[in-house]
Design a protein around this motif. Sequence first.
Motif, PDB file in Angstrom:
ATOM      1  N   UNK A 123       0.547  -0.855   0.294  1.00 30.43           N
ATOM      2  CA  UNK A 123      -0.578   0.368   0.219  1.00 30.43           C
ATOM      3  C   UNK A 123       1.258   1.199   0.100  1.00 30.43           C
ATOM      4  N   UNK A 124       1.778   0.938   0.713  1.00 29.12           N
ATOM      5  CA  UNK A 124       2.931   2.518   0.182  1.00 29.12           C
ATOM      6  C   UNK A 124       3.197   2.558  -0.991  1.00 29.12           C
ATOM      7  N   UNK A 125       3.545   1.708  -0.838  1.00 32.28           N
ATOM      8  CA  UNK A 125       4.187   1.336  -2.814  1.00 32.28           C
ATOM      9  C   UNK A 125       3.335   2.269  -3.679  1.00 32.28           C
ATOM     10  N   UNK A 126       2.042   1.600  -3.300  1.00 30.56           N
ATOM     11  CA  UNK A 126       0.991   2.269  -4.201  1.00 30.56           C
ATOM     12  C   UNK A 126       1.019   3.958  -3.779  1.00 30.56           C
ATOM     13  N   UNK A 127       1.436   4.321  -2.749  1.00 24.72           N
ATOM     14  CA  UNK A 127       0.835   5.668  -2.620  1.00 24.72           C
ATOM     15  C   UNK A 127       1.943   6.584  -3.149  1.00 24.72           C
ATOM     16  N   UNK A 128       3.237   5.703  -2.900  1.00 21.81           N
ATOM     17  CA  UNK A 128       4.443   6.864  -3.434  1.00 21.81           C
ATOM     18  C   UNK A 128       3.807   7.155  -4.919  1.00 21.81           C
ATOM     19  N   UNK A 129       3.565   5.926  -5.658  1.00 19.24           N
ATOM     20  CA  UNK A 129       3.742   5.204  -7.173  1.00 19.24           C
ATOM     21  C   UNK A 129       2.645   6.600  -7.745  1.00 19.24           C
TER      22      UNK A 129
END
Length: 315
Positions: A184-190
């Motif tokens: 979820x953090x990876x998606x938020x950064x993307x």
Amino acid sequence: MKRLYTHFGDRAFAGTLLLLALGVAVLAVLMAFELYQGGSLALSRFGLWGFALGSQWDPVIQKSFGAWPYILGTVLVSLSALLLSFFPALATAIFAAEYAPRWLAQIINFLLDLMAAVPSVVYGLWGIFVLAPWIRDQVQLPLYLWAAEKAPWLLPLLGNPTGYGLMTAILILASMIIPFTAALARDAIALVPREHREAAYALGATRWEVMRMAILPLARGGIIAGAFLALARAIGETMAVTMVIGNSHKLPYTLFGGAATMPSVIANEFTEAVEDLHLSALIAVGFLLFWVSMAVNFIAAYLLRRQERLVKGVM
């Protein structure tokens, strides 16, 4: 005619989606009602606060039920696992989203998805056969022998060196929720707009400065929401925790001692509850667990909406 059909189709599709969404909400309300009704005998006998804050659980002799040891065990295990896993998960997400080559990012993403899909009973078996013996032999026994010789007053806090207890459950849960937090953090950064990055680079910022001042502030809401969703996953986890936490009815007062959580006491005793009051007390524990999980999910949903508004404002 074609336009009328399309218009009707849109309305039918929207109506179907609305009915399905309302069905989920109605299902949640029915679930809460059924749990309250099932636990009403125990709640009326001890009162809501008396049951939630009671520390004695004795279904055999005194017929007394208090859920506080399990509420405290759930909070301690879940929050500790979240704190232990958050920064490794965030580092994994930043590396996968911004620093890793494309081929390596794909491998990391695949491994995160794979770890998230592993059944919890597999983590529990790993805890029984690998993690618990390692903690017993490498952590508890050396500490126990040292305390027996140098500081006997520490022995009650260390407990019996069995490897099972609060610490093993925390480590198992931390391993289980890292993939959720990281994904979820990876998606938020993307989701952070590319123009925002390019503007920061144009001002002469380094790669780390772009990450610290331009990307992480915008992705903060999504990252925190991901952590809350992982916390909700940890709160509701049953099998893996039940297999390694020691399942004690006492209040947890040391990291090496046995404890229990709300899901674990339900899993352990539900099939053995033959009396109405005992069964009602277990369902009342489920009722409390339902509202704790709902509160965590409401906070996560609020943070996600706030993050979406922030990103739209920047775009």
